[in-house]
Enzyme design. Structure first.
Site: not given
Length: 393
Positions: A218, A264
Site C-alpha cells: 500500500d 482497507d
C-alpha cells in the site's frame, strides 16, 4: 485486489482540465459528513462480518464454507495484488477506458447481485410470513461415480433465497444503468461483509504476514507511484465505498466524492474476525481481543483521515491500520500473558461448539464412511434447511 486508500475524489492542488470549471472546495460540514459516513460504512461489514464468520465456521453447506488463507497464500498475495494493479493501470493507459469499464461493469453486476443476495438473506427471513410457501432446492454437480464420486458444487437454497436474488437484481440494474453512488455502496458493503465472513486466516502469524506484506504494498503504490490513485479514479466498479462531500449542497446528485477502498476494510476485517474466533476459543465469555482490534481499526482509520486532511494528499490507509490492528491486541496479550496462546491458536483446526467435523464429502454408497458421516450429521445440530429433503433442481 487490495484497493486504494482513503482519499479525496478530487486530487488536492491539481489543476482542472482545459474547459472544465474548477470544482468548489468542500465545506467543513460536507467533509465531516462524508468522512464520518465512510468510517461508519467501514465498521458495519467488519462487525457483522466477524460475527457471521463464527457461524460460517459451523456451516456444513459447501457453498457457505470459508476459504482458509495460509501463510503461503499470505506471502504471495502482495505480489499477485501488485501484478493485478499494474495490469489494470496499463490496460487503462493502452485501451479505451469506456470499453474496459463496460466489461468490468457486467462482471461486477453478476458478482454484486450474488453477494448482496447472500448478505440480505438472513435479514429478509424475518419478514416472510410463517405460511410462506418455501420450497427447498439443491444445485449439485459431481465428478466420477460410485466410491470415487466427488462433489464439485453443492449449493442449497430455497424460495426465500430466490426472492432475495430478485431484490438484489433490482439494485444491480440500477447500478448498471446509472452507476449511482448509493448502488455502488450497497454492492461494496456486500462484497466487504462477504469477504470478512468467508475469508478466514488460519492463525495470527498468517495474519501478520498478510497485513505486513500489504502494508508495504500500500505504501509503495500510493507514495511511490500514481498507479493506485489513477486506477481508483478510472475503475468504475464497486470496489470502493464513496460518499459525496457536497451532499448538503447538491443532494443525491452530488459528485465530489471521498472514497475508501474495500481492501482497507476486508484485509483488517479478516484479522479482526480471526481475533473474535480466538476470543471464543478461550471460553472466557469475553471478546477482549475483538473489541480491542475493533477500536484499533477506528483509531487507525481516523488517523488516516486526519493525516490526509492535513497534507491534502491520498494516504495508504494500511500504513496506519496495520500497526494499530496488530499492535493494540498484541499489547493486550502481553499484559494478560496470552501471547503464546494467541500465536499457537489455529482457526482452521478449531472445533467450535456444535461444529461438524467433516473430513470429506459423503458418498452415495452404503460404505462405513458414509454411514459414519450420516450419524455425525444427526448429532451436530443441523441447519434449518437440512431438516427437509431438498428437491433436486
Amino acid at each position: 485486489m487490495e484497493e486504494p486508500a482513503a482519499h479525496n475524489g478530487s486530487a488536492a492542488g491539481a489543476a482542472p482540465a482545459a474547459g472544465t470549471p474548477a470544482r468548489p472546495p468542500a465545506t467543513p460540514e460536507g467533509m465531516a459528513l462524508a468522512y464520518g459516513s465512510l468510517v461508519l460504512m467501514a465498521l458495519l461489514p467488519i462487525f457483522f462480518g466477524a460475527l457471521r464468520s463464527v457461524s460460517c465456521a459451523k456451516s456444513k453447506n459447501s457453498s457457505e464454507m470459508p476459504e482458509t488463507i495460509t501463510s503461503r497464500d499470505a506471502a504471495r498475495f502482495p505480489i499477485v495484488a501488485s501484478c493485478t494493479l499494474l495490469g489494470l493501470y496499463l490496460f487503462f493507459k493502452i485501451f479505451s477506458q469506456e470499453y474496459i469499464n463496460l466489461l468490468l461493469s457486467m462482471y461486477f453486476f453478476v458478482l454484486g447481485i450474488l453477494a448482496l443476495s447472500h448478505t440480505i438473506s438472513p435479514m429478509m427471513n424475518r419478514f416472510f410470513p410463517a405460511n410462506f410457501p418455501n420450497k427447498q432446492y439443491q444445485l449439485l454437480f459431481t465428478q466420477g461415480s460410485g466410491e470415487s464420486k466427488e462433489e464439485i458444487v453443492n449449493y442449497e437454497f430455497d424460495t426465500k433465497d430466490l426472492v432475495c436474488l430478485a431484490l438484489s437484481s433490482v439494485v444491480g440494474v440500477w447500478y448498471l444503468l446509472r452507476k449511482h453512488w448509493i448502488a455502488n455502496n450497497l454492492f461494496g458493503l456486500a462484497f466487504s461483509l462477504n469477504g470478512v465472513e468467508l475469508l478466514h486466516l488460519n492463525n495470527v502469524s498468517t495474519g501478520c504476514i498478510l497485513l505486513g506484506g500489504l502494508f508495504i504494498y500500500d505504501v509503495f503504490w500510493v507514495f511511490g507511484t500514481n498507479v493506485m490513485v489513477t486506477v481508483a479514479k478510472s475503475f468504475e466498479a464497486p470496489i470502493k465505498l464513496v460518499f459525496p462531500q457536497d451532499l448538503l449542497e447538491k443532494g443525491l446528485d452530488a459528485d465530489n466524492f471521498a472514497m475508501l477502498g474495500l481492501g482497507d476494510i476486508v484485509i483488517p476485517g479478516i484479522f479482526i474476525a480471526l481475533l473474535l474466533r480466538f476470543d471464543i476459543s478461550l471460553k472466557k465469555n469475553t471478546h477482549t481481543y475483538f473489541y480491542t482490534s475493533f477500536v484499533a481499526y477506528i483509531f487507525g482509520l481516523g488517523l488516516t483521515i486526519f493525516i490526509m486532511h492535513i497534507f491534502k494528499h491520498a494516504q495508504p490507509a494500511l500504513l496506519y491500520l496495520v500497526p494499530a490492528c496488530i499492535g493494540f491486541p498484541l499489547l493486550v496479550a502481553l499484559a494478560k500473558g496470552e501471547v503464546t496462546e494467541m500465536f499457537s491458536y489455529e482457526s482452521s483446526a478449531e472445533i467450535l461448539p456444535h461444529t461438524p467435523r467433516l473430513t470429506h464429502f459423503p458418498t452415495v454408497s452404503g460404505s462405513p464412511a458414509s454411514l459414519a458421516d450420516s450419524m455425525q450429521q444427526k448429532l451436530s445440530c443441523p441447519r434449518r434447511r437440512r431438516q427437509q429433503s431438498p428437491s433436486a433442481m
